[in-house]
Scaffold this motif. Structure first.
Motif, PDB file in Angstrom:
ATOM      1  N   SER A   1       0.839  -1.205   0.000  1.00  0.00           N
ATOM      2  CA  SER A   1       0.000   0.000   0.000  1.00  0.00           C
ATOM      3  C   SER A   1       0.874   1.255   0.000  1.00  0.00           C
ATOM      4  O   SER A   1       2.082   1.194   0.287  1.00  0.00           O
ATOM      5  CB  SER A   1      -0.893  -0.021   1.258  1.00  0.00           C
ATOM      6  N   GLY A   2       0.245   2.370  -0.331  1.00  0.00           N
ATOM      7  CA  GLY A   2       0.781   3.712  -0.102  1.00  0.00           C
ATOM      8  C   GLY A   2       2.242   3.923  -0.485  1.00  0.00           C
ATOM      9  O   GLY A   2       2.673   3.650  -1.614  1.00  0.00           O
TER      10      GLY A   2
ATOM     11  N   ALA B   1       6.402  -7.272  13.156  1.00  0.00           N
ATOM     12  CA  ALA B   1       6.350  -7.270  14.623  1.00  0.00           C
ATOM     13  C   ALA B   1       6.807  -8.600  15.222  1.00  0.00           C
ATOM     14  O   ALA B   1       6.902  -8.725  16.442  1.00  0.00           O
ATOM     15  CB  ALA B   1       4.927  -6.954  15.083  1.00  0.00           C
TER      16      ALA B   1
ATOM     17  N   GLY C   1       3.811   0.473   8.785  1.00  0.00           N
ATOM     18  CA  GLY C   1       3.455   1.329   9.917  1.00  0.00           C
ATOM     19  C   GLY C   1       1.957   1.402  10.078  1.00  0.00           C
ATOM     20  O   GLY C   1       1.205   1.178   9.122  1.00  0.00           O
ATOM     21  N   ILE C   2       1.518   1.658  11.310  1.00  0.00           N
ATOM     22  CA  ILE C   2       0.072   1.782  11.576  1.00  0.00           C
ATOM     23  C   ILE C   2      -0.177   2.963  12.520  1.00  0.00           C
ATOM     24  O   ILE C   2       0.740   3.408  13.222  1.00  0.00           O
ATOM     25  CB  ILE C   2      -0.524   0.493  12.214  1.00  0.00           C
TER      26      ILE C   2
ATOM     27  N   VAL D   1       4.539  -2.615  15.713  1.00  0.00           N
ATOM     28  CA  VAL D   1       4.776  -2.502  14.261  1.00  0.00           C
ATOM     29  C   VAL D   1       5.817  -1.403  13.984  1.00  0.00           C
ATOM     30  O   VAL D   1       6.820  -1.634  13.296  1.00  0.00           O
ATOM     31  CB  VAL D   1       3.459  -2.185  13.506  1.00  0.00           C
TER      32      VAL D   1
ATOM     33  N   GLY E   1       5.650  14.297   5.521  1.00  0.00           N
ATOM     34  CA  GLY E   1       4.524  15.095   6.036  1.00  0.00           C
ATOM     35  C   GLY E   1       3.238  14.339   5.735  1.00  0.00           C
ATOM     36  O   GLY E   1       3.190  13.114   5.859  1.00  0.00           O
TER      37      GLY E   1
ATOM     38  N   THR F   1      -2.295   8.660   1.088  1.00  0.00           N
ATOM     39  CA  THR F   1      -2.332   7.183   1.110  1.00  0.00           C
ATOM     40  C   THR F   1      -3.536   6.757   1.964  1.00  0.00           C
ATOM     41  O   THR F   1      -4.125   7.599   2.668  1.00  0.00           O
ATOM     42  CB  THR F   1      -1.060   6.590   1.779  1.00  0.00           C
ATOM     43  N   PRO F   2      -3.853   5.460   1.977  1.00  0.00           N
ATOM     44  CA  PRO F   2      -4.970   5.002   2.819  1.00  0.00           C
ATOM     45  C   PRO F   2      -4.798   5.375   4.293  1.00  0.00           C
ATOM     46  O   PRO F   2      -5.783   5.536   5.018  1.00  0.00           O
ATOM     47  CB  PRO F   2      -4.937   3.481   2.633  1.00  0.00           C
TER      48      PRO F   2
ATOM     49  N   VAL G   1      -3.922   8.182   5.537  1.00  0.00           N
ATOM     50  CA  VAL G   1      -4.433   9.539   5.770  1.00  0.00           C
ATOM     51  C   VAL G   1      -5.956   9.611   5.559  1.00  0.00           C
ATOM     52  O   VAL G   1      -6.630  10.504   6.072  1.00  0.00           O
ATOM     53  CB  VAL G   1      -3.646  10.544   4.878  1.00  0.00           C
TER      54      VAL G   1
END
Ligand SMILES: NC(=O)c1ccc[n+]([C@@H]2O[C@H](COP(=O)([O-])OP(=O)(O)OC[C@H]3O[C@@H](n4cnc5c(N)ncnc54)[C@H](O)[C@@H]3O)[C@@H](O)[C@H]2O)c1
Length: 246
Positions: A15-16, A62, A90-91, A111, A186, A190-191, A193
């Motif tokens: 993703s992203g 993790a 990342g989460i 994570v 910044g 992406t999903p 945000v």
């Protein structure tokens, strides 16, 4: 083709920013191990960039067991460990401190910070054992580590931790020919945000001099620079890529 002949692993690659990074690194000539805990998403990334350039790998950053299996699979498949490691998994689990559950704190820590630690330690060790020179590890922190948004105590603390981890790894690994740097994005479209409340997004855009969200490719191009020999004297840096947001 600044990365011709290089092998990279990218976490959060389904993703992203991670997905955009896989695309940019492959265009730069690298072979890419597309790693994500969501294997289907990783396979979609591979499909988009082509099977000649990439393989998908299920990895939970993790888990030590999962990360060390990823090291073994990488070496089995390519006969050497990657010299480029991008930690983009990342989460977020946002919430005000007084309401934040222990689970939301622990999940983000596992994570974002522990995952970056495990990936850095296990893949650096493999590079050293296999005499890989010119290694480059790139950790995705966040500008939130510096601007400390209310409601993000868990996230901001882990991302500040990623900067410290990066600085120490850079000092410890320099003698092995491995550079370690962090990027502080910044607000990037992406999903991750998508779940930020509109009011907070508007406030961030007002504080951002270029007045727009960043594109994932705008982070990926800085990653490509840090992965390549063009940045051979950049080590232990924390580079803000925010459109000027402070
Ligand atoms: N989007 C932004 O505005 C922004 C800003 C600053 C920093 N960042 C950081 O950039 C990185 C990428 O964020 P993004 O916006 O692309 O997010 P995203 O949500 O689009 O993608 C994150 C990916 O990480 C994967 N992932 C989650 N947990 C994992 C685990 N345990 N093991 C392996 N993979 C896991 C998810 O499956 C997902 O594919 C993150 O570290 C994030 O904190 C993002």
């Amino acid at each position: 083709m600044v990365l011709l002949g290089k092998l990279a692993i990218v976490t959060g690659a389904g993703s992203g920013i991670g997905r955009a990074t896989c695309r940019v690194l492959a265009n730069g000539g690298a072979k890419v191990i597309v790693a994500d805990c969501n294997l289907h998403a990783a396979e979609q990334t591979v499909k988009a960039i082509g099977r000649d350039h990439a393989i998908a790998l299920e990895v939970d950053v993790a888990s030590l067991e999962s990360v060390s299996k990823a090291v073994t699979s990488s070496i089995e498949h390519f006969a050497q460990p990657p010299s480029i490691v991008i930690n983009s998994a990342g989460i977020t689990r946002d919430g005000y401190l007084l309401k934040m559950t222990e689970k939301d704190f622990d999940d983000v820590y596992k994570v974002n910070l522990k995952g970056t630690f495990l990936m850095t330690q296990q893949f650096a060790r493999a590079m050293i054992d296999h005499h890989v020179r010119n290694g480059s590890i790139i950790n995705i922190s966040s500008i939130v580590a510096r601007i400390s948004n209310p409601g993000q105590a868990n996230y901001a603390a882990t991302k500040a931790g990623v900067i410290s981890l990066t600085e120490i790894a850079a000092k410890e690994f320099g003698k092995f020919g491995i550079r370690v740097n962090a990027i502080l994005p910044g607000f990037i479209n992406t999903p991750m945000v998508d779940v930020v409340p509109e009011k907070i997004k508007e406030d961030m855009l007002q504080r951002c001099p270029v007045g727009r969200l960043g594109r994932p490719e705008e982070i990926a191009h800085v990653i490509e620079f840090l992965a390549s020999e063009k940045s051979s004297y950049v080590n232990g840096a924390a580079i803000e890529v925010t459109g000027g947001l402070k």
